[in-house]
Design a protein around this motif. Structure first.
Motif, short mmCIF file in Angstrom:
data_model
loop_
_atom_site.label_atom_id
_atom_site.label_comp_id
_atom_site.label_asym_id
_atom_site.label_seq_id
_atom_site.Cartn_x
_atom_site.Cartn_y
_atom_site.Cartn_z
N ASP A 1 27.79 17.13 6.36
CA ASP A 1 27.80 18.51 6.85
C ASP A 1 28.45 18.51 8.22
OD1 ASP A 1 27.34 21.02 7.87
OD2 ASP A 1 25.21 21.05 7.37
N ALA A 2 29.70 18.91 8.28
CA ALA A 2 30.48 18.85 9.52
C ALA A 2 29.87 19.66 10.65
CB ALA A 2 31.92 19.33 9.27
N SER A 3 29.09 20.67 10.33
CA SER A 3 28.51 21.48 11.39
C SER A 3 27.31 20.80 12.03
CB SER A 3 28.07 22.83 10.84
OG SER A 3 26.99 22.67 9.94
N GLN A 4 26.79 19.77 11.40
CA GLN A 4 25.58 19.15 11.89
C GLN A 4 25.76 17.73 12.43
OE1 GLN A 4 22.59 20.74 12.11
NE2 GLN A 4 23.80 22.52 11.54
N MET A 5 26.67 16.96 11.89
CA MET A 5 26.80 15.56 12.29
C MET A 5 28.27 15.22 12.52
SD MET A 5 23.79 13.98 12.12
CE MET A 5 24.13 12.28 11.75
N SER A 6 28.51 14.16 13.29
CA SER A 6 29.87 13.67 13.38
C SER A 6 30.14 12.90 12.09
CB SER A 6 30.03 12.77 14.61
OG SER A 6 29.34 11.57 14.44
N TYR A 7 31.35 12.44 11.94
CA TYR A 7 31.69 11.73 10.73
C TYR A 7 30.83 10.49 10.57
CZ TYR A 7 35.70 14.74 10.39
OH TYR A 7 36.49 15.83 10.28
N GLU B 1 20.94 5.06 3.62
CA GLU B 1 20.14 5.98 2.81
C GLU B 1 20.25 7.40 3.34
OE1 GLU B 1 18.60 3.18 4.11
OE2 GLU B 1 18.36 1.95 2.34
N LYS B 2 20.40 8.33 2.42
CA LYS B 2 20.55 9.74 2.79
C LYS B 2 19.33 10.27 3.51
CE LYS B 2 23.72 10.57 -0.86
NZ LYS B 2 24.70 11.46 -1.25
N GLU B 3 18.15 9.70 3.23
CA GLU B 3 16.93 10.15 3.90
C GLU B 3 17.04 9.96 5.41
OE1 GLU B 3 12.34 8.68 4.42
OE2 GLU B 3 13.31 8.31 2.49
N TYR B 4 17.55 8.80 5.84
CA TYR B 4 17.72 8.53 7.27
C TYR B 4 18.77 9.48 7.86
CZ TYR B 4 15.02 4.22 6.92
OH TYR B 4 14.03 3.29 6.73
N GLN B 5 19.87 9.66 7.14
CA GLN B 5 20.93 10.54 7.63
C GLN B 5 20.40 11.96 7.79
OE1 GLN B 5 24.36 10.13 5.08
NE2 GLN B 5 24.30 7.91 5.22
N LYS B 6 19.62 12.43 6.83
CA LYS B 6 19.06 13.78 6.88
C LYS B 6 18.11 13.92 8.07
CE LYS B 6 16.71 17.28 4.21
NZ LYS B 6 15.57 17.53 3.41
N LYS B 7 17.25 12.92 8.28
CA LYS B 7 16.31 12.98 9.40
C LYS B 7 17.06 12.99 10.73
CE LYS B 7 12.27 10.87 7.23
NZ LYS B 7 11.40 9.70 7.18
N ALA B 8 18.08 12.16 10.83
CA ALA B 8 18.87 12.11 12.07
C ALA B 8 19.53 13.45 12.33
CB ALA B 8 19.92 11.00 11.98
N GLN B 9 20.03 14.07 11.29
CA GLN B 9 20.67 15.38 11.39
C GLN B 9 19.66 16.43 11.84
OE1 GLN B 9 22.35 16.53 7.65
NE2 GLN B 9 23.36 18.32 8.48
#
Length: 158
Positions: free
Chosen positions: A7-13, A119-127
């Motif tokens: 999600d470009a609006s929420q995280m860097s690449y 894992e997407k779970e970590y990415q989602k939490k970080a976001q």
């Protein structure tokens, strides 16, 4: 290549070291001068921390502090007030996600998560916490620096 569900609006690449460090948007591929920016490195693996510190110094950044766990990270970041924090996720005492949440509650800083876990779970939490980037280890200067630049640019556009 960008990780799916980005999600470009929420995280860097988000990249892994086997993926291209090039960004898709030409405006974002223009290098940003990070020379002199103050950085705290939070990493529990001593050798990895040393390598990251050397990498950053070679690129002209000033490493103003380090920590090996989330609890110490909070103290170091709030005392040194850096421009950028590179934060591992899995660490003893307190993980990097909780430390980031607590830091951002008190001090708005550009936090880039550095982790071996995709894992997407970590990415989602970080976001959700509000970090500016998520980079998958292992890293090199060629993969890390464009991500720090993108995260710092994102942080200043918020």
């Amino acid at each position: 290549m960008i990780v799916p569900d980005y999600d470009a609006s929420q995280m860097s690449y988000i990249i892994s070291p086997l993926q291209s460090p090039l960004l898709q948007n030409d405006a974002q591929t223009v290098p940003m001068d990070l020379t002199g920016k103050r950085v705290v490195v939070v990493e529990d693996e001593g050798i990895t921390q040393l390598q990251i510190r050397k990498m950053l110094r070679r690129q002209g950044l000033e490493v103003v502090g380090d920590a090996a766990n989330g609890k110490d990270a909070i103290q170091v970041v709030l005392e040194t007030r850096p421009d950028i924090v590179l934060m591992d996720i899995r660490m003893p005492i307190m993980d990097g996600l909780e430390a980031s949440r607590r830091i951002l509650a008190e001090y708005q800083v550009c936090i880039v998560m550095l982790t071996a876990f995709s894992e997407k779970e970590y990415q989602k939490k970080a976001q959700e916490i509000g970090t500016c980037g998520y980079v998958i280890k292992p890293i090199t200067s060629e993969t890390l620096m464009p991500q720090i630049e993108a995260a710092y640019r994102k942080h200043h556009s918020m």
